[in-house]
Every structure is written in C-alpha cells, then in structure tokens.
Design an enzyme around this catalytic site. Structure first.
Site, PDB file in Angstrom:
ATOM      1  N   THR A   1       0.815  -1.209   0.000  1.00 50.67           N
ATOM      2  CA  THR A   1       0.000   0.000   0.000  1.00 50.67           C
ATOM      3  C   THR A   1       0.848   1.258   0.000  1.00 50.67           C
ATOM      4  OG1 THR A   1      -0.225  -0.339   2.370  1.00 50.67           O
ATOM      5  CG2 THR A   1      -2.100  -0.929   1.004  1.00 50.67           C
TER       6      THR A   1
ATOM      7  N   GLU B   1     -16.706 -22.907 -18.279  1.00 51.21           N
ATOM      8  CA  GLU B   1     -16.749 -21.452 -18.121  1.00 51.21           C
ATOM      9  C   GLU B   1     -18.131 -20.901 -18.470  1.00 51.21           C
ATOM     10  OE1 GLU B   1     -14.490 -20.052 -16.503  1.00 51.21           O
ATOM     11  OE2 GLU B   1     -13.067 -21.707 -16.613  1.00 51.21           O
TER      12      GLU B   1
HETATM   13  P1  ADP Z   1       4.579  -1.433   1.486  1.00 57.48           P
HETATM   14  O1  ADP Z   1       5.835  -0.959   2.118  1.00 57.48           O
HETATM   15  O2  ADP Z   1       3.340  -0.837   2.072  1.00 57.48           O
HETATM   16  O3  ADP Z   1       4.459  -2.927   1.429  1.00 57.48           O
HETATM   17  P2  ADP Z   1       5.728  -0.230  -0.815  1.00 57.48           P
HETATM   18  O4  ADP Z   1       5.917   1.152  -0.334  1.00 57.48           O
HETATM   19  O5  ADP Z   1       6.926  -1.086  -0.812  1.00 57.48           O
HETATM   20  O6  ADP Z   1       4.573  -0.956  -0.017  1.00 57.48           O
HETATM   21  O7  ADP Z   1       5.071  -0.164  -2.256  1.00 57.48           O
HETATM   22  C1  ADP Z   1       5.578  -0.907  -3.330  1.00 57.48           C
HETATM   23  C2  ADP Z   1       5.474  -0.112  -4.617  1.00 57.48           C
HETATM   24  O8  ADP Z   1       4.128   0.081  -4.989  1.00 57.48           O
HETATM   25  C3  ADP Z   1       6.040   1.280  -4.503  1.00 57.48           C
HETATM   26  O9  ADP Z   1       7.404   1.286  -4.738  1.00 57.48           O
HETATM   27  C4  ADP Z   1       5.288   2.024  -5.582  1.00 57.48           C
HETATM   28  O10 ADP Z   1       5.879   1.803  -6.833  1.00 57.48           O
HETATM   29  C5  ADP Z   1       3.947   1.344  -5.569  1.00 57.48           C
HETATM   30  N1  ADP Z   1       2.980   2.091  -4.769  1.00 57.48           N
HETATM   31  C6  ADP Z   1       2.354   1.663  -3.653  1.00 57.48           C
HETATM   32  N2  ADP Z   1       1.507   2.601  -3.181  1.00 57.48           N
HETATM   33  C7  ADP Z   1       1.607   3.663  -4.008  1.00 57.48           C
HETATM   34  C8  ADP Z   1       0.983   4.945  -4.049  1.00 57.48           C
HETATM   35  N3  ADP Z   1       0.094   5.325  -3.134  1.00 57.48           N
HETATM   36  N4  ADP Z   1       1.340   5.779  -5.048  1.00 57.48           N
HETATM   37  C9  ADP Z   1       2.226   5.416  -5.973  1.00 57.48           C
HETATM   38  N5  ADP Z   1       2.844   4.222  -5.996  1.00 57.48           N
HETATM   39  C10 ADP Z   1       2.543   3.345  -5.031  1.00 57.48           C
HETATM   40 ZN    ZN Z   2     -14.295 -22.905 -12.631  1.00 54.14          ZN
END
Ligand code: ADP
Ligand code: ZN
Ligand code: MG
Length: 628
Positions: A223, A441
């Site tokens: 997230t 399906e």
């Molecule tokens: P978490 O630490 O919550 O597991 P991350 O920060 O590692 O998630 O997110 C992984 C990738 O997903 C980020 O590097 C980015 O590319 C994408 N991402 C996640 N949330 C966003 C957001 N709100 N806006 C833009 N990109 C996002």
């Molecule tokens: Zn099925």
C-alpha cells in the site's frame, strides 16, 4: 473459476553459506595437512637412503665430524657437521644394538657424538596430532568467514558487527517526495505534520505541544508504506536513518541490540533526524506469539524500547516504523511515549487507483486509447504495488511486441497477467479439453448472469492462463466493502456452475479436475459465512472463533464438538443449496449454455457485451429463487 487473485511470492533471502567459502575451506584444510605431514617426514633429512658402511660413520664420529645420530625404529639418521659424503639415513635391523656392537659406545661416552632415540613416526598418528590443533582453528576461521558474509550481506558493505548501516535517504539521484505517492491523503497529511515538527520544533514547543516520538505506519502489503517513509525523508531535509526489521531477524545473538544502539546513537548525533524501522513486526511480534521463541528478537525489541524511553523532549529524533500486521505487534510498543501515533495506510479507492496508475504511467508513452479510468474500475482490491506492477508489465508487453508506444491491448494483457498469471500460449489444449473448458466457463457465466444478486459477467475466456484452464470474470459495478447473504449465496452458486455444466453435458462421470479450485472456493467461503459472518442457513448471527492460536500453535476451538458438527452440517447445507441452484439454472437455460459454449470454442474470449447478447432471454427458474 470466478474471481482470480494474484499469488504473492515474497522473495526469501538465501541464508545458505556460499559454496565459495566451502571450496576455500576445503583447500585450506588440504594444504595445511599436506604441509604439516611433509614437515614431519622431513626431520633431519629424508632424501638419501642408501646404505653405507657403519665403520665409515664411526670414523667420522671419532673425528668429531658428526653432530648427532638419531635412532628411529629401524632407521639411523646421521647429521654430519660439515658436509662429508655421508649417507644421511641408513636402514638396518635394531640400529641401537648394532651401534653398540660396532663400538660406538666409546665415542659416545667420550662425548664425540650425541645419540638420540626417537619414537618411530606413524603417519596417521601424526596427522591426528596435527588435526587436533588445526581443525578447531579452521572451524573458527570458517565461522568468522561466515559471520563476515552475514554481516556484509546485511550491510551491503563491510562494517563492524554492531554498526547499523545508516542509509541516508534524500541524497540519492531519484529523490522520492510526496508527489510520487498518490492517494492516501490523510496519511500524507499526518506525515507532513511530522516533518513540520522536525523543521520547526520551536513553533510547537511555544504552544506546549509534545513532539511525537514514534509514528507507526500500518496497512496491507504494497500500500506504499515504505514509499511514504522515503517520501518523508525526501521532504524533511533532515538525516534519515533506515533499517528493516527483517535484517535484524538474520543477525547473531547480541548483534541486533547493538545495532539498535548504534542506529539511535547516530540519529541523536545528527538530530534533528528520522529513524525508519521498516517491517518492525519481524522483531516486535508479540512475545508469546511464537511460543516464547526468539530471544534475540526480544533483545532487539527491548533495546528499541529502551532507546525510545531515553528520548527527552529536545532529542529531536522521531522514529517512524511500518508494519503489515499491527495485530501481531507487542503491546509494549504501542504505549504512550513510544509508537503512540498511528497512521493507517489503506488499499486505494477507485479515484486513488486512477491517481496511482497516472503516477506509474507518467513516464511511459501510451496510445490515446489507453483508458486508465476503466483499468482503475477493474482493479478493486488491488494495492498500489499491484497497480505499479500492471504499468510495468504493460511496458514489457509492448516492448516484447516491438512497439514503441503502449497500447490498450498491452494494458489489458498486463492486467490479466498480474491478476492471474501469464497467458499460456504454448500449451495447446486438445479439442476435448477445449470443449470441457468451454462448457465449464459457460456454466459459471450463465449461472452468474441469471442469478439476481450476482455481479455482472465481465469477460469469459478459454485461453489458459497460469494454472487455470479458462476464466470467467465477474466485476462489481463499484467498490463495495460489504456483501449481503444473497450476494454471497449467488457467489457460491455461480462457482458451482462450472462443474454442474460439465455434469449436465458430459454426465456425472464426465467431470474433470478443472473444478477443484471452484470447490475449494465454495467450501472456504461457506465456512467463512457460517463461522465468521453468522450467515448459515440455521446458525444465524453467531460467530465461532477459530482464529485464536493456542499454546501449541493450533487454532483453538472456542466451541464444543457438537457445535463443530453443526457447523459442518451448515457448511454442507450451503454447498448443497448452491449446487442445486446452479443445476436448476443450467437445466432451465440449456440452450443458452450450449450457445455460449459454442461461441467460446469459436472466439475463445467473449467480452461483457457479447456475453450479455448471447444470454439475452435467459431466465431464473423458481426453484433457484431464494426465500427472502
Ligand atoms: P509497502 O511498504 O506498504 O508494502 P511499498 O511502499 O513497498 O509498499 O510499495 C511498493 C510499490 O508500490 C512502490 O514502490 C510504488 O511503486 C507502488 N505504490 C504503492 N503505493 C503507491 C501509491 N500510493 N502511489 C504510488 N505508488 C505506489
Ligand atoms: Zn471454474
Ligand atoms: Mg514495505
């Protein structure tokens, strides 16, 4: 199968000792043993072994030209003072006795030569002797080599064991700022406030406000928690020290705690500053959650607590931590003065998904027909990471097809690939398999289309993807967090539609294993309805807690055996009802089923509108209606 989810494959770090080290160790051992063994053979000399007259030796001894005579087993070793042409080693029976006989006694007594008696050398004994000294040394060396490697892989550069790697964000080429984080406005605002605390502490102190010490970012994986923390670093303009909880988990006893000390020490020296502990659940899980295991984690956790308690109001250090599992965290962490500020990071809503997609398609050339709004609409429940993944896959798909601009087809392909797995173009199904899949399906689609509380059919395909033979997609018209019992019962019935169609067309023995994931889905959902949602046919408005983990790590049942039986009966009743409804719908609409299957065999994929056109006029039989 109806709804498809992408399986997450968390990358596991490989803690195995490298084969390089083992090779080095092996050769080290060989060389050491070899050298020492050779050395033990080479006492005074071993290169000559020709036999010579003892009288000659005696003459030399008389002339005091011999240094020493060594008797070792059946050998006589002679070391001359200056190099006479003397044999250095003579073999004979009983050399000591022979010397006596040959009149050496006299010269020995006169002190003209020394005689030394030595134990004969036994090769294996000497190797063992050496090994006793050498092996522990090698083991210790190996252990250190291993530790160094661990420490290096934790650091990505060699540093002392107890040293935390101070990863200073904000100076990198690609600085992340809040602009790169789409959606999650509330969380961003909370964090912006923290940044402000650090930049202008006076403003807050003047009003008597306490500066927070710990901020906990909580939310589902992907997230954007880590991303947001990096944005804080990019915005704050203060030193930002970062470490991940999973790194602690790989450390040796005592190292974790000393790293924490080091990390906090550095941060205080550079105050105002931010410490970021990612995936803190890796060290700060409830102390009893693993049955008292993880002494090392506990030490690390305690050290974090000690350091945070040691902050005074002026220390100017704020600790930000992130976790996917707040429920797993040790309560001690959440007490006042520790991580007492919580920032929730949630899965993106539709408009946030559009924003996130825009961020990730920003630097990618796209055809004008690429519709990010439509993609956002299809991706309810996806995390930011999933969406970033789709954008990346779309670019890869376009590149693979030799295109310079991403088309809408690339995006669709990427979406399906991320959601279910890559299309298996190579695996060709035989005609029989295709026919079964088409009916299977079509069965899902007809039941889903006819039932009143089911989401509309979005797409049906018999092109195999990932591990599935075909897919029927149902898409909710808008984001919804809750489903009522009628909707869930329709989900159960349409999931059974696949197998029921196979039964009707190919007979009861004609069913295939293709439905196993549907059956699994049905029994899982039915169980959830009965035990967690209070949605059984008889057991209503009661939940049965199965999520408590007891001392032995088993799920404890907080109900009697009798209730357990009732629960099983209830689950069975839901599944039977679903089967009955699916069968009734399909039998009443057999000609629609046939037509849909026929078109699937011909076109392989049918979109929402095409499906609706084929199924126009299909009707709900009375027996499949629910009493409301
Ligand atoms: P978490 O630490 O919550 O597991 P991350 O920060 O590692 O998630 O997110 C992984 C990738 O997903 C980020 O590097 C980015 O590319 C994408 N991402 C996640 N949330 C966003 C957001 N709100 N806006 C833009 N990109 C996002
Ligand atoms: Zn099925
Ligand atoms: Mg993360």
């Amino acid at each position: 199968m109806p709804e498809a989810k992408n399986s997450k494959n968390p990358m596991k770090k490989n803690g195995k000792m490298g084969s390089n080290i083992r090779m080095v160790a092996f050769w080290l051992l060989v060389v050491l043993l070899g050298v020492t063994a050779l050395a033990s053979f080479a006492t005074p000399a071993s290169d000559v072994s020709e036999e010579k007259d003892l009288t000659e030796i005696l003459a030399y001894a008389r002339a005091e030209k011999l240094d020493e005579i060594i008797v070792r087993g059946n050998e006589l070793l002679v070391t001359p003072r200056e190099d006479a042409e003397l044999p250095k080693m003579v073999s004979m029976k009983d050399p000591a006795g022979t010397l006596q006989e040959q009149g050496f006694g006299e010269v020995i007594n006169e002190g003209k030569v020394r005689v030394r008696i030595e134990e004969p050398v036994n090769l294996w004994e000497s190797i063992l002797d050496i090994a006793i000294y050498v092996v522990p040394v090698i083991l210790i060396l190996l252990f250190f080599a291993y530790m160094m490697r661990q420490a290096q892989s934790m650091n990505n550069q060699s540093m002392g064991f107890g040293k935390a790697k101070a990863r200073l964000y904000g100076n990198e080429k690609k600085r992340v700022t809040f602009k790169d984080v789409a959606g999650n406005e509330a969380a961003k605002q909370d964090l912006a406030e923290i940044v402000d605390f650090l930049k202008k502490p006076k403003k807050y102190e003047a009003l008597g406000a306490k500066i927070p010490r710990g901020v906990l970012l909580a939310g589902d994986p992907g997230t954007g928690k880590t991303l947001m923390a990096r944005a804080v670093a990019g915005e704050a303009g203060v030193p930002f020290f970062s470490i991940s909880g999973s790194e602690f988990a790989e450390m040796f006893v005592g190292v974790g705690a000393s790293r924490v000390r080091d990390l906090f020490g550095k941060a205080k020296k550079n105050a105002p500053s931010i410490i970021f502990i990612d995936e803190i659940d890796a060290v700060a899980h409830k102390r009893d959650a693993r049955g008292g295991a993880g002494r090392e984690d506990e030490q690390t956790l305690n050290q974090i607590l000690v350091e945070m308690d040691g902050f005074d109001n002026e220390s100017g250090v704020i600790v930000v931590a992130a976790t996917n599992r707040v429920d797993m965290l040790d309560k001690a962490l959440l007490r006042p003065g520790r991580f007492d500020r919580h920032v929730n990071v949630t899965l993106p809503e539709r408009k946030d998904r559009v924003a996130i997609l825009k961020v990730h398609f920003k630097d990618k050339p796209t055809e004008s027909d690429v519709n990010l709004d439509a993609l956002a609409a299809k991706t309810a429940g996806s995390s930011g990471a999933d969406l970033a993944n789709i954008a990346n896959e779309a670019a890869i798909t376009a590149a693979r097809g030799g295109r310079k601009i991403i088309t809408n087809a690339d995006v669709t392909e990427a979406f399906e690939r991320v959601a279910i797995g890559p299309e298996r173009k190579s695996k060709v199904m035989n005609e029989e398999e295709r026919k079964i899949t088409a009916y299977h399906e079509a069965g899902h689609a007809v039941v889903g289309h006819v039932l009143p509380d089911s989401d509309p059919v979005h797409k049906v395909t018999i092109i195999p993807r990932g591990r599935t033979g075909g897919v029927t997609w149902f898409l909710p018209p808008e984001d919804r967090s809750y489903k009522n019992i009628y909707e869930l019962k329709d989900v159960l019935a349409r999931a059974m539609g696949g197998r029921e169609a196979e039964k009707i067309v190919f007979g009861p023995d004609g069913v295939t294993t293709g439905a196993s994931s549907d059956l699994k889905h049905v029994s899982e959902l039915a169980r959830e309805m009965v035990t967690e949602e209070g949605m059984g046919n008889k057991l209503r408005n009661q939940v049965f807690n199965t999520s408590e983990v007891n001392f032995f790590g088993d799920r404890a049942k907080a109900y009697s055996e009798k209730t357990a039986e009732t629960i099983d009966v209830e689950i069975e009743s839901l599944a039977k009802e679903a089967t009955m409804r699916a069968e009734a719908v399909l039998k009443a609409n057999k000609k629609f089923l046939d037509e849909l299957a026929r078109q699937l065999l011909e076109k392989e994929t049918l979109e929402e509108k095409e499906v609706a056109a084929v199924l126009k006029g299909a009707a709900l039989p009375v027996v499949a209606k629910l009493h409301r």
